[in-house]
Design an enzyme around this catalytic site. Structure first.
Site, mmCIF file in Angstrom:
data_model
loop_
_atom_site.group_PDB
_atom_site.id
_atom_site.type_symbol
_atom_site.label_atom_id
_atom_site.label_comp_id
_atom_site.label_asym_id
_atom_site.label_seq_id
_atom_site.Cartn_x
_atom_site.Cartn_y
_atom_site.Cartn_z
ATOM 1 N N CYS A 30 -20.179 26.625 -25.217
ATOM 2 C CA CYS A 30 -19.707 25.292 -24.300
ATOM 3 C C CYS A 30 -20.977 24.358 -24.657
ATOM 4 O O CYS A 30 -20.773 23.042 -24.253
ATOM 5 C CB CYS A 30 -19.176 25.358 -22.981
ATOM 6 S SG CYS A 30 -17.820 26.535 -23.171
ATOM 7 N N HIS B 90 -18.867 18.561 -20.601
ATOM 8 C CA HIS B 90 -17.998 19.466 -21.250
ATOM 9 C C HIS B 90 -16.839 19.694 -20.250
ATOM 10 O O HIS B 90 -16.697 19.733 -19.184
ATOM 11 C CB HIS B 90 -18.847 20.807 -21.130
ATOM 12 C CG HIS B 90 -17.753 22.040 -21.437
ATOM 13 N ND1 HIS B 90 -17.046 22.258 -22.530
ATOM 14 C CD2 HIS B 90 -17.787 23.002 -20.727
ATOM 15 C CE1 HIS B 90 -16.269 23.040 -22.324
ATOM 16 N NE2 HIS B 90 -16.900 23.885 -21.475
ATOM 17 N N ASN C 220 -9.952 23.598 -22.266
ATOM 18 C CA ASN C 220 -11.396 23.989 -22.512
ATOM 19 C C ASN C 220 -11.559 24.115 -23.996
ATOM 20 O O ASN C 220 -11.307 25.112 -24.547
ATOM 21 C CB ASN C 220 -11.934 25.028 -21.673
ATOM 22 C CG ASN C 220 -13.552 25.397 -21.799
ATOM 23 O OD1 ASN C 220 -14.152 24.828 -23.011
ATOM 24 N ND2 ASN C 220 -13.946 26.075 -20.943
#
Length: 401
Positions: free
Chosen positions: A179, A327, A357
């Site tokens: 990520c 993020h 996500n």
């Protein structure tokens, strides 16, 4: 010494360590003074092969390289799968509900690859849209960095993406930092421009974590989706540099809290000819394993600190930030970081509710929507931060356009 592009360069004395507000830079980030090269010293290796024959056009030297240049973000693009999975859909698979998921994460929908869709296909679309916005031809791209932990091919996907996009003069490679990948890729692109003298870099963040999710585990399956996003980073005058400051960090001791570790199946061959432990067992990967509480604690502590360090390097106060772009992992993490930095909610970019996500794709995906939606405008200062598996985390203070 031969550069990645094939240009043969004369040896130069190693530069002295450079200090910045953040302290001593690692060697690969230091500025190297430009070296003047007579035309006869340039030797360009062939860069493409067609049916075993090296292309003559590809072997022609390109424009001279100029090191020490700044970087600016001039285009962005994104792509998402067609299939949308809502919280209500998931409630039919695992014991959960829309209210339970939305309250704890802020997520209501996510996109998942299906049918003939591939991560490479999404990456190609995102890259093409970034080039269109930037009004840059594919053949003028020098480098493509694919930030992904889930490539369609174990050996990487950057070369296939740049080939399909038509970047005939570019080199490409993959970066794996989960990520945090897009932030790492973005900083890497600016270093190639500053130290390598290249002009146009495509940075693509793309992941398909749905392939590594245990869809019977409500603690993880509710979180992840698939997507791709891209930006075109272009060389500019040093005094117009759009990367104002950055900070990257990692701590391998936290790997136990978030991972998709490799494991071994049974041996491929039954006859080992008496050699113990041979041949090696076939490797595979486990589903994503996550300690949600520890990851949350890590993020709300480290992300604001990382942004503050990047702001310090940029010589800017938090009040100068036009947009906070984190993020997209959990809305509570985003809200906590914004509160710590005293950034009002109307300056926070979030599309988590629609996509979940998407790992390395989340920042460029949200940026692309914000730019095309008219939120982010030329000259806006963005504080972007990625964090996740490794554990790794990093922040960049950038100016759009």
């Amino acid at each position: 010494m031969v550069a990645a592009s094939g240009l043969a360069l004369p040896r130069a004395a190693a530069p002295c360590p450079a200090r910045t507000r953040a302290g001593l830079r690692p060697a690969f980030l230091r500025f190297v003074p430009p070296v003047a090269l007579p035309p006869q010293q340039l030797r360009c290796c062939a860069s493409t092969v067609d049916d075993g024959v090296v292309s003559a056009e590809a072997s022609k030297p390109r424009l001279p390289r100029v090191v020490g240049m700044g970087s600016k973000l001039v285009g962005c693009g994104s792509a998402i799968p067609a299939l949308s999975i809502s919280n209500d859909n998931l409630s039919k698979i695992v014991e959960t509900s829309d209210e339970w998921i939305a309250t704890r994460t802020g997520i209501r929908n996510r996109r998942v690859l299906s049918g003939d869709e591939t991560l490479r296909g999404l990456s190609i679309q995102a890259a093409q849209r970034a080039l269109e916005m930037a009004q840059v031809k594919a053949e003028d791209v020098d480098l493509l960095v694919l930030c992904t932990s889930t490539p369609d091919d174990l050996f990487g996907g950057a070369a296939q993406v740049l080939a399909e996009v038509g970047c005939t003069n570019a080199f490409g490679f993959d970066i794996t930092a989960a990520c945090s990948g897009f932030i790492v890729g973005l900083i890497t692109a600016t270093r190639f421009i500053k130290g390598g003298g290249i002009r146009n870099v495509l940075v693509v963040g793309a992941d398909a974590l749905s392939k590594f999710v245990d869809w019977t585990d409500r603690g993880t399956c509710i979180l992840f989706g698939d997507a791709a996003g891209a930006v075109l980073v272009q060389a500019c005058n040093a005094d117009e540099d759009g990367l104002l400051g950055f900070c990257v960090q990692s701590d391998g001791n936290g790997q136990k809290h978030l991972n998709a570790a490799s494991s071994n199946d049974e041996s491929i061959l039954s006859n080992t000819n008496g050699v113990p432990g041979f041949p090696p067992k076939k490797a595979t990967y486990s589903c994503i394993q996550m300690n949600g509480k520890e990851v949350f604690r890590f993020a709300v502590r480290c992300v604001p600190q990382s942004i503050e360090k990047a702001l310090e390097e940029a010589g800017l106060p938090a009040s100068s930030i036009d947009w906070l772009l984190l993020h997209q992992a959990n809305q509570r993490i985003i809200d906590a970081a914004a509160s710590r930095l005293d950034i009002p909610s109307d300056k926070v970019i979030s599309n988590l509710a629609n996509y979940g996500n998407t790992s390395a794709a989340s920042i460029p995906l949200a940026l692309d929507e914000a730019v095309r939606g008219g939120k982010v405008k030329t000259g806006d200062i963005i504080a972007a931060s990625g964090f996740g598996a490794g554990l790794t985390w990093g922040s960049a203070i950038v100016k759009w356009g």
